[in-house]
Design a protein around this motif. Sequence first.
Motif, PDB file in Angstrom:
ATOM      1  N   ILE A 141       0.844  -1.196   0.000  1.00 55.86           N
ATOM      2  CA  ILE A 141       0.000   0.000   0.000  1.00 55.86           C
ATOM      3  C   ILE A 141       0.879   1.246   0.000  1.00 55.86           C
ATOM      4  CG2 ILE A 141      -1.893  -1.206   1.128  1.00 55.86           C
ATOM      5  CD1 ILE A 141      -1.135   0.140   3.758  1.00 55.86           C
ATOM      6  N   ARG A 190      -3.427   0.781   6.806  1.00 62.03           N
ATOM      7  CA  ARG A 190      -4.628   0.242   6.155  1.00 62.03           C
ATOM      8  C   ARG A 190      -5.856   1.132   6.353  1.00 62.03           C
ATOM      9  NH1 ARG A 190      -8.605  -2.157   8.439  1.00 62.03           N
ATOM     10  NH2 ARG A 190      -8.806  -3.813   6.874  1.00 62.03           N
ATOM     11  N   TYR A 215      -7.424   3.781   3.948  1.00 61.66           N
ATOM     12  CA  TYR A 215      -8.210   3.385   2.784  1.00 61.66           C
ATOM     13  C   TYR A 215      -9.699   3.227   3.091  1.00 61.66           C
ATOM     14  CZ  TYR A 215      -3.808   2.608   0.386  1.00 61.66           C
ATOM     15  OH  TYR A 215      -2.577   2.794  -0.188  1.00 61.66           O
ATOM     16  N   GLN A 268      -4.408  -1.265  -4.310  1.00 62.00           N
ATOM     17  CA  GLN A 268      -3.891  -1.059  -2.959  1.00 62.00           C
ATOM     18  C   GLN A 268      -4.991  -1.271  -1.919  1.00 62.00           C
ATOM     19  OE1 GLN A 268      -1.922   2.728  -2.600  1.00 62.00           O
ATOM     20  NE2 GLN A 268      -0.347   2.228  -4.100  1.00 62.00           N
ATOM     21  N   ALA A 304      -5.012  -3.756   1.129  1.00 61.86           N
ATOM     22  CA  ALA A 304      -5.167  -3.225   2.483  1.00 61.86           C
ATOM     23  C   ALA A 304      -6.197  -4.008   3.292  1.00 61.86           C
ATOM     24  CB  ALA A 304      -5.557  -1.745   2.422  1.00 61.86           C
TER      25      ALA A 304
END
Length: 671
Positions: free
Chosen positions: A174, A179, A182, A225, A229
């Motif tokens: 990512i 994470r 996102y 990504q 994630a």
Amino acid sequence: MKHWLLLSVFLVFVVACQQRTNEKSFIAIEGLDSTIRPGDNFYNFVNLKWYDTAQIPPSQSGVGAYRFMNYQQRLKLQGILDSVSKSDNSPGSLEQKIGDFFAAGMDTNTINKRGFEPLKSGLQRVNAISSIPDMLAFVAEETKLSNVSLIDLQILPDQENSSMNMGHIYQTGIGMPDRDYYFKTDTATVAIQQAYKKYLADLFMLTGSDAALAKKNALLVYNIQTQLATSHKSNVELRDVKGNFHKVALADLNKQQSNIGWVTFFQHLGATMDSLDIAQPGYYDKLNTLLKSIPLEDWKIYLTANYISNYADYLSTPFVNSLFEYNKALTGQAVQKMRGEIMSGAVDAYLGQALGQLYTKLYFPESAKTRMLEMVNNLQKAFSNRVDQLDWMSDSTKQKAKEKLFAITKKIGYPDKWREYNNVTVVRNKYFENVVSAAANNFQYNLAKLGKPVDKTEWFTTPSTVTAYNNPYANEIVFPAGILQPPYFDNNADDALNYGGIGMVIGHEMTHTFDDQGAQFDKNGNVKSWWTPQDYEKFKAKTQQVIDLYSKFTVLDSIHIKGALTVGENTADISGVAVAYDAFKMTKQGQDTTRIGGFTPDQRFFFSIARIWRVKMKDEYLRYWINNDPHSPPIWRVNGPLMNMQAFYSAFNVQPGEKMYLEKDKQIKIW
């Protein structure tokens, strides 16, 4: 732990008088806010007047002590590099390499003329990929240049046999810090998401795509990504020592994740191993699936973005500006750093121990190392005494704790053995190639450790960095020269200031040996229990108290500290102050009551604690800090520990009803 403006801007204590007693400089205390009671908000009592007048430099995201002191460090390094780069240095010498690396990066005219020409061969290699095995071969080749994309290999000790190094693979893939960026939908995070998407689109346009295609490709990369994630562990989950270690046979992993082709991947790297640790298996399971479900052409677009982004900071001004605009959304930094500061950081990052040799000769006297070692030893004794007095721990566990305590290795100032950079090629007019050479050298330096005994002399920071760290795999605490300066340490200052300053840092790092993570390692650095089951349950209950207390603290009016993320650092702060105070009481001044400038030795000790966390930062950076940093914000690194310390209550007559007051039975004492 990771230097902004002049020291006079951020020091709590200013040299208002130079009384000499026992060859120590006693520094007067000024700037206290008499409208605030110490027991209501000690951090603001000491620091608010400074905070209200301090100006954050436009090129920085904060000002003051702690990691923001690295601004001033980079200015010191720039002075060294300016001089070295203009000298007649022997080819291949450390001076030639750091001087020419710096000069090449300062030559923005040449860098700008080259545009994205340095990237063209790499972009052609991406374009030529014709299969998933081809793609993973490219990933491996870039990994050898320290460009991590889909697979993150690190060579670190085996946590079950800490004397030997092994391969570990970690979740990656990512582009944003964590994470959660996102998936959050709050206004601040959405703004960061939009800035990141724009950055990705800019990278495609800067390498030849039209605006429409660039935007389309940026969204494609972002979506890949996001899928990756979903498999990432959160930063709280990553604190689980045993839950992030899974030793597997390479042959078995190769069968389980056949689309990745692990055996072939490691052959490309030149990495020979029979087994490895797959720290976060969920990520690689997800990657294994996506390698089949996502079209190859989409993966090529993903790798193109990763390749350009990895090198953006080393290219022409438009690339640097684009990266800055994204970072501005993250940190609130108003304008870019001066080129000299940027290049000092780059040299420190890639040739740090070469530069560190010159830095320590200029800025770190051996007398400072001697006094630091004396302080570390005193805190070690104080910690041992505190273990003896614990009412919740059995005698057998106490003995094991003290064995581990006295097995700690202490590293101060700079390494005994300096790292060499013989394999780095530096050319004065080829900045991009210099970075690639240094990055490739870093990878090979680390790869050479694979399957070999751990080198206990190795340092994992540069001598000039304002930081300190605890390495549980080696059971060591490390204090580089960079932090051994005011406000943390002053070789001419009285013990109250030094024990409240660097003493807290020493106690903090020492306590990490026994925080929620460190307590799982034995004296040799292996993850192996040395506790009785009953004692360990009591210990976990106490760390839960820390989580519960700090989770109530707020910043930016409504955002709460993540107690589960910061528990290790908060535990180290609470015990670090207590151990430092006990060690201070071993000194002549600590046993005295003589006032200096109207303040007792104990009061000066606590003033020093507030000084070392004197920081002002942009709201954007503070939000970034809360979301990603395992340390609490500076105000709570002061008020949190002190509200759990009876000696602070006595020193400032803290009474029930004041905001920092806790009943004695509610005060947290672990170590």
